[in-house]
Design a protein around this motif. Sequence first.
Motif, mmCIF file in Angstrom:
data_model
loop_
_atom_site.group_PDB
_atom_site.id
_atom_site.type_symbol
_atom_site.label_atom_id
_atom_site.label_comp_id
_atom_site.label_asym_id
_atom_site.label_seq_id
_atom_site.Cartn_x
_atom_site.Cartn_y
_atom_site.Cartn_z
ATOM 1 N N PRO A 45 11.672 -5.234 -1.410
ATOM 2 C CA PRO A 45 12.025 -6.801 -1.750
ATOM 3 C C PRO A 45 11.406 -7.794 -0.826
ATOM 4 O O PRO A 45 11.618 -8.823 -0.720
ATOM 5 C CB PRO A 45 13.244 -6.745 -0.940
ATOM 6 N N PHE A 46 9.994 -7.381 -0.369
ATOM 7 C CA PHE A 46 9.205 -8.299 0.408
ATOM 8 C C PHE A 46 7.818 -8.045 -0.078
ATOM 9 O O PHE A 46 7.244 -6.969 -0.338
ATOM 10 C CB PHE A 46 9.210 -7.972 2.117
ATOM 11 N N ASP A 47 6.747 -9.007 -0.083
ATOM 12 C CA ASP A 47 5.656 -9.101 -0.468
ATOM 13 C C ASP A 47 4.652 -8.860 0.454
ATOM 14 O O ASP A 47 3.314 -8.606 0.209
ATOM 15 C CB ASP A 47 5.359 -10.210 -1.554
ATOM 16 N N THR A 48 4.891 -8.864 1.616
ATOM 17 C CA THR A 48 4.007 -8.637 2.726
ATOM 18 C C THR A 48 4.680 -7.717 3.736
ATOM 19 O O THR A 48 5.701 -7.969 4.285
ATOM 20 C CB THR A 48 3.429 -10.195 3.303
ATOM 21 N N LEU A 49 3.690 -6.857 4.225
ATOM 22 C CA LEU A 49 4.321 -5.939 5.490
ATOM 23 C C LEU A 49 3.541 -5.768 6.562
ATOM 24 O O LEU A 49 2.149 -5.668 6.131
ATOM 25 C CB LEU A 49 4.737 -4.451 4.682
ATOM 26 N N TYR A 50 3.876 -5.645 7.685
ATOM 27 C CA TYR A 50 2.968 -5.436 8.740
ATOM 28 C C TYR A 50 3.532 -4.089 9.463
ATOM 29 O O TYR A 50 4.595 -3.791 9.515
ATOM 30 C CB TYR A 50 2.981 -6.347 10.002
ATOM 31 N N THR A 51 2.570 -3.098 9.731
ATOM 32 C CA THR A 51 3.030 -1.915 10.482
ATOM 33 C C THR A 51 1.979 -1.783 11.869
ATOM 34 O O THR A 51 0.703 -1.751 11.597
ATOM 35 C CB THR A 51 3.059 -0.840 9.819
ATOM 36 N N ASN A 52 2.562 -0.981 12.728
ATOM 37 C CA ASN A 52 1.627 -0.833 13.939
ATOM 38 C C ASN A 52 1.076 0.544 13.775
ATOM 39 O O ASN A 52 0.599 1.067 14.829
ATOM 40 C CB ASN A 52 2.444 -1.049 15.408
ATOM 41 N N ILE A 53 1.400 1.355 12.644
ATOM 42 C CA ILE A 53 0.841 2.799 12.507
ATOM 43 C C ILE A 53 -0.498 2.542 12.401
ATOM 44 O O ILE A 53 -1.229 1.931 11.471
ATOM 45 C CB ILE A 53 1.544 3.154 11.425
ATOM 46 N N PRO A 54 -1.349 3.302 13.015
ATOM 47 C CA PRO A 54 -2.889 2.926 13.020
ATOM 48 C C PRO A 54 -3.422 3.188 11.545
ATOM 49 O O PRO A 54 -3.124 4.236 11.056
ATOM 50 C CB PRO A 54 -3.328 3.892 14.109
ATOM 51 N N GLU A 55 -4.160 2.345 11.195
ATOM 52 C CA GLU A 55 -4.515 2.604 9.588
ATOM 53 C C GLU A 55 -5.754 3.398 9.683
ATOM 54 O O GLU A 55 -5.966 4.179 8.501
ATOM 55 C CB GLU A 55 -5.342 1.130 9.184
ATOM 56 N N ASN A 56 -6.636 3.866 10.733
ATOM 57 C CA ASN A 56 -7.451 4.853 10.575
ATOM 58 C C ASN A 56 -7.025 6.066 11.065
ATOM 59 O O ASN A 56 -8.018 7.083 11.426
ATOM 60 C CB ASN A 56 -8.534 4.468 11.520
ATOM 61 N N SER A 57 -5.823 6.305 10.891
ATOM 62 C CA SER A 57 -5.259 7.952 11.061
ATOM 63 C C SER A 57 -4.869 8.353 9.705
ATOM 64 O O SER A 57 -4.626 7.643 8.882
ATOM 65 C CB SER A 57 -4.072 7.888 11.844
ATOM 66 N N THR A 58 -4.847 9.652 9.417
ATOM 67 C CA THR A 58 -4.604 10.222 8.358
ATOM 68 C C THR A 58 -2.903 9.942 7.991
ATOM 69 O O THR A 58 -2.898 9.433 6.660
ATOM 70 C CB THR A 58 -4.509 11.852 8.571
ATOM 71 N N PHE A 59 -2.250 9.879 8.988
ATOM 72 C CA PHE A 59 -0.821 9.440 9.008
ATOM 73 C C PHE A 59 -0.615 8.113 8.371
ATOM 74 O O PHE A 59 0.068 7.752 7.255
ATOM 75 C CB PHE A 59 0.063 9.688 9.955
ATOM 76 N N GLY A 60 -1.284 7.104 8.974
ATOM 77 C CA GLY A 60 -1.584 5.797 8.878
ATOM 78 C C GLY A 60 -2.147 5.545 7.203
ATOM 79 O O GLY A 60 -1.449 4.666 6.344
ATOM 80 N N ALA A 61 -3.171 6.151 6.878
ATOM 81 C CA ALA A 61 -3.582 6.009 5.492
ATOM 82 C C ALA A 61 -2.624 6.540 4.515
ATOM 83 O O ALA A 61 -2.339 6.053 3.524
ATOM 84 C CB ALA A 61 -4.768 6.842 5.473
ATOM 85 N N GLN A 62 -1.759 7.745 4.753
ATOM 86 C CA GLN A 62 -0.664 8.360 3.910
ATOM 87 C C GLN A 62 0.478 7.258 3.617
ATOM 88 O O GLN A 62 0.599 7.035 2.585
ATOM 89 C CB GLN A 62 -0.331 9.626 4.481
ATOM 90 N N ILE A 63 0.984 6.754 4.619
ATOM 91 C CA ILE A 63 1.932 5.758 4.561
ATOM 92 C C ILE A 63 1.641 4.569 3.670
ATOM 93 O O ILE A 63 2.417 3.907 2.851
ATOM 94 C CB ILE A 63 2.643 5.515 6.045
ATOM 95 N N ARG A 64 0.413 4.067 4.087
ATOM 96 C CA ARG A 64 -0.004 2.856 3.314
ATOM 97 C C ARG A 64 -0.153 3.225 1.738
ATOM 98 O O ARG A 64 0.400 2.491 0.765
ATOM 99 C CB ARG A 64 -1.530 2.088 3.777
ATOM 100 N N ARG A 65 -0.872 4.222 1.409
ATOM 101 C CA ARG A 65 -1.066 4.672 -0.059
ATOM 102 C C ARG A 65 0.348 4.797 -0.510
ATOM 103 O O ARG A 65 0.659 4.244 -1.621
ATOM 104 C CB ARG A 65 -1.727 5.800 0.044
#
Length: 225
Positions: A45-65
């Motif tokens: 229901p939202f078009d922009t999202l911020y997360t503090n999960i590091p993007e350069n981690s495997t977990f961060g990349a997985q959640i964004r993908r």
Amino acid sequence: MHSQHTAYRTAATLSRHWVRGLACLTLFAVLGACGFHLKGVTPLPFDTLYTNIPENSTFGAQIRRAIRAASPNTRFVSEPGEARARLTQLANNQSMREVSINPQGQVEEYELNLTFVFQLTDDKGHLVLPPTTLETIREIPYDSGALQAKQGEIGTLYIEMQQSLVDRIVRRLTAPEVSKAFNNPEDLPIAEPTAPAARTPPNTYQSPIPTPLSIPGAAPGTGMY
């Protein structure tokens, strides 16, 4: 006679198709009533999202993908103030413990554990999804005589466990009650301020592949490194 036989076969075929179609509709209705949804696009229901999960981690990349796949119109932003929603990681812990030891005192089995705690708030601080704890546990047999192979197997299992957590997080975010809460925030509580580390976490990502000395009971000097 031939035309009658052909007509009979045509009617029988149509009848079978009708029965199959009715069965499929009944199955879909039952699955829908159980809350089952085919994996695919489920717009958030939202078009922009911020997360503090590091993007350069495997977990961060997985959640964004996974979120982009489920909601292609949702865009990640680098600043909290630019986002209509904030996915905040409150805790992310990885552990491994001995669960079985043979008479010689050697480990025969380990229990691997991943625990992730998160919450979802809107841009006004309303608590759309309260602090939620997800945990995944796996057990794995161990052989100290095959340390390198077991080290790789443990690492692979941790990565699979991470993906399992990601799938569960996305299911929570795309649940109908989350959309309803986000679109009707008037009665939602305001989230308590998070610690600075939760807002802007340092890059403390730990590889899911343990080093030899991180495996309890491994003898010094027996590993790959």
